[in-house]
Design an enzyme around this catalytic site. Structure first.
Site, mmCIF file in Angstrom:
data_model
loop_
_atom_site.group_PDB
_atom_site.id
_atom_site.type_symbol
_atom_site.label_atom_id
_atom_site.label_comp_id
_atom_site.label_asym_id
_atom_site.label_seq_id
_atom_site.Cartn_x
_atom_site.Cartn_y
_atom_site.Cartn_z
ATOM 1 C CE LYS A 13 -23.326 42.417 4.276
ATOM 2 N NZ LYS A 13 -24.655 42.704 3.652
ATOM 3 N NE ARG A 171 -27.599 42.384 -4.584
ATOM 4 C CZ ARG A 171 -27.301 43.768 -4.312
ATOM 5 N NH1 ARG A 171 -27.661 44.431 -5.301
ATOM 6 N NH2 ARG A 171 -26.469 43.916 -3.544
HETATM 7 P P1 ADP Z 1 -23.965 43.168 -0.741
HETATM 8 O O1 ADP Z 1 -23.025 44.296 -0.427
HETATM 9 O O2 ADP Z 1 -25.137 43.880 -1.577
HETATM 10 O O3 ADP Z 1 -24.675 42.565 0.421
HETATM 11 P P2 ADP Z 1 -22.138 41.471 -1.836
HETATM 12 O O4 ADP Z 1 -21.235 42.375 -2.618
HETATM 13 O O5 ADP Z 1 -21.597 40.895 -0.688
HETATM 14 O O6 ADP Z 1 -23.506 42.210 -1.975
HETATM 15 O O7 ADP Z 1 -22.302 40.390 -2.942
HETATM 16 C C1 ADP Z 1 -22.653 40.670 -4.324
HETATM 17 C C2 ADP Z 1 -23.028 39.208 -5.034
HETATM 18 O O8 ADP Z 1 -21.647 38.333 -4.802
HETATM 19 C C3 ADP Z 1 -23.909 38.315 -4.416
HETATM 20 O O9 ADP Z 1 -25.102 38.912 -4.770
HETATM 21 C C4 ADP Z 1 -23.825 36.931 -4.644
HETATM 22 O O10 ADP Z 1 -23.943 36.621 -6.071
HETATM 23 C C5 ADP Z 1 -21.984 37.194 -4.648
HETATM 24 N N1 ADP Z 1 -21.625 36.633 -3.264
HETATM 25 C C6 ADP Z 1 -20.922 37.299 -2.512
HETATM 26 N N2 ADP Z 1 -20.923 36.604 -1.233
HETATM 27 C C7 ADP Z 1 -21.193 35.373 -1.500
HETATM 28 C C8 ADP Z 1 -21.375 34.176 -0.693
HETATM 29 N N3 ADP Z 1 -20.698 34.333 0.513
HETATM 30 N N4 ADP Z 1 -21.908 32.961 -1.085
HETATM 31 C C9 ADP Z 1 -22.286 33.131 -2.336
HETATM 32 N N5 ADP Z 1 -22.342 34.239 -3.233
HETATM 33 C C10 ADP Z 1 -21.828 35.413 -2.734
HETATM 34 P P1 ADP Z 2 -23.937 46.069 2.347
HETATM 35 O O1 ADP Z 2 -22.468 46.061 2.195
HETATM 36 O O2 ADP Z 2 -24.441 45.689 3.633
HETATM 37 O O3 ADP Z 2 -24.739 45.581 1.053
HETATM 38 P P2 ADP Z 2 -23.478 49.071 2.100
HETATM 39 O O4 ADP Z 2 -22.574 49.210 3.135
HETATM 40 O O5 ADP Z 2 -22.935 49.154 0.769
HETATM 41 O O6 ADP Z 2 -24.285 47.638 2.521
HETATM 42 O O7 ADP Z 2 -24.569 50.213 2.322
HETATM 43 C C1 ADP Z 2 -25.791 50.110 1.246
HETATM 44 C C2 ADP Z 2 -26.068 51.552 0.952
HETATM 45 O O8 ADP Z 2 -26.642 52.272 1.964
HETATM 46 C C3 ADP Z 2 -24.874 52.325 0.699
HETATM 47 O O9 ADP Z 2 -25.252 53.368 -0.439
HETATM 48 C C4 ADP Z 2 -24.440 53.326 1.950
HETATM 49 O O10 ADP Z 2 -24.068 54.474 1.668
HETATM 50 C C5 ADP Z 2 -25.776 53.406 2.389
HETATM 51 N N1 ADP Z 2 -25.881 53.298 3.843
HETATM 52 C C6 ADP Z 2 -25.067 52.328 4.601
HETATM 53 N N2 ADP Z 2 -25.423 52.482 6.054
HETATM 54 C C7 ADP Z 2 -26.376 53.664 5.943
HETATM 55 C C8 ADP Z 2 -26.987 54.374 7.242
HETATM 56 N N3 ADP Z 2 -26.735 53.791 8.424
HETATM 57 N N4 ADP Z 2 -27.917 55.072 6.799
HETATM 58 C C9 ADP Z 2 -28.257 55.403 5.441
HETATM 59 N N5 ADP Z 2 -27.385 54.887 4.434
HETATM 60 C C10 ADP Z 2 -26.790 53.914 4.814
#
Ligand code: ADP
Ligand code: ADP
Ligand code: ZN
Length: 217
Positions: A13, A171
């Site tokens: 994302k 998570r």
């Molecule tokens: P990721 O990119 O790995 O999906 P985020 O950066 O979106 O993680 O979120 C990190 C943490 O922030 C989550 O594990 C949660 O604790 C909190 N968080 C983020 N968005 C939400 C949401 N919409 N509702 C509840 N907690 C959230």
């Molecule tokens: P999210 O915001 O959904 O938690 P991220 O965009 O931070 O996920 O991506 C998680 C990890 O995977 C990062 O280290 C990113 O560089 C890598 N990544 C994201 N998309 C791809 C892909 N299509 N192929 C390989 N690695 C990816």
């Protein structure tokens, strides 16, 4: 147009968000980035969120919903937004969709990035994140041009505390227990585009931008 970028942690994302936001001309609103900024600045919200984030749990709905609806009324977001990491519970989804409807706003697209769990674990364990702007990198798949330095803003690129092995497992469990159930709600009330997020970053990017162009046109 409001756009929801949906998918499990590590789906890509954050990686795709900037290109989508630019194409749709809307601000990128990431609840995770907002919490991390508050953590760095030591605000009350940051202190409240920290425990949940460290445990891989969700911050309570009431806190997150107020935060997002407030953000959506700022001048740059009144005509639309890209929501990344929200909604994450059925309650957040229903509340958001009701709120947008009441404002006369529509969800123009929901992008659902689908990625297998074993791939997610490898991505999250190799993820590195800019400590200032939140840009997402990967040690193998997408390293910054200069090791440890963000391409976007020049700040330090670090490993997020919650990308440790134990927290990643928690998570993913939270996603399956509480967030996966959001999808049927979104499918009922908006148009969801399923994208194969296991593909390479550029392939995923082409697919998501095609969805945005179709929704915009
Ligand atoms: P990721 O990119 O790995 O999906 P985020 O950066 O979106 O993680 O979120 C990190 C943490 O922030 C989550 O594990 C949660 O604790 C909190 N968080 C983020 N968005 C939400 C949401 N919409 N509702 C509840 N907690 C959230
Ligand atoms: P999210 O915001 O959904 O938690 P991220 O965009 O931070 O996920 O991506 C998680 C990890 O995977 C990062 O280290 C990113 O560089 C890598 N990544 C994201 N998309 C791809 C892909 N299509 N192929 C390989 N690695 C990816
Ligand atoms: Zn940066």
């Amino acid at each position: 147009m409001d756009i929801i970028l949906f998918g499990p942690p590590g789906a890509g994302k954050g990686t795709q968000a900037a290109a989508i936001a630019e194409r749709a001309r809307v601000p990128h609103i990431s609840t995770g980035d907002i919490f991390r900024k508050n953590l760095r600045e030591g605000t009350e919200l940051g202190k409240l969120a920290k425990g949940y984030m460290d445990r891989g749990e969700l911050v309570p709905d009431s806190v997150v919903c107020d935060l997002v609806t407030d953000r959506l009324t700022h001048a740059d977001a009144v005509a639309g937004s890209l929501l990344d990491g929200f909604p994450r519970t059925v309650m957040q989804a229903e509340l958001l969709l009701d709120w947008l409807e009441a404002q006369g706003r529509t969800v123009g697209a929901v992008i659902n990035l689908q990625v297998d769990d074993d791939v997610l674990v490898r991505r999250l364990s190799g993820r590195r994140t800019c400590s200032a702007c939140g840009a997402s990198y990967h040690v193998d798949h997408n390293p910054p041009s200069v090791a440890g330095v963000c391409d976007e803003c020049g700040s330090a690129v670090v490993q997020r505390a919650d990308d440790s092995e134990e927290t990643v497992a928690a998570r993913l469990a939270t996603y399956h227990d509480q967030t996966a159930a959001v999808l049927p709600v979104l499918r009922r009330r908006a148009t969801v585009s399923d994208i194969d997020g296991n593909q390479a970053i550029d392939r995923v990017k082409a697919a998501v931008l095609a969805v945005i162009d179709a929704a915009d046109g």
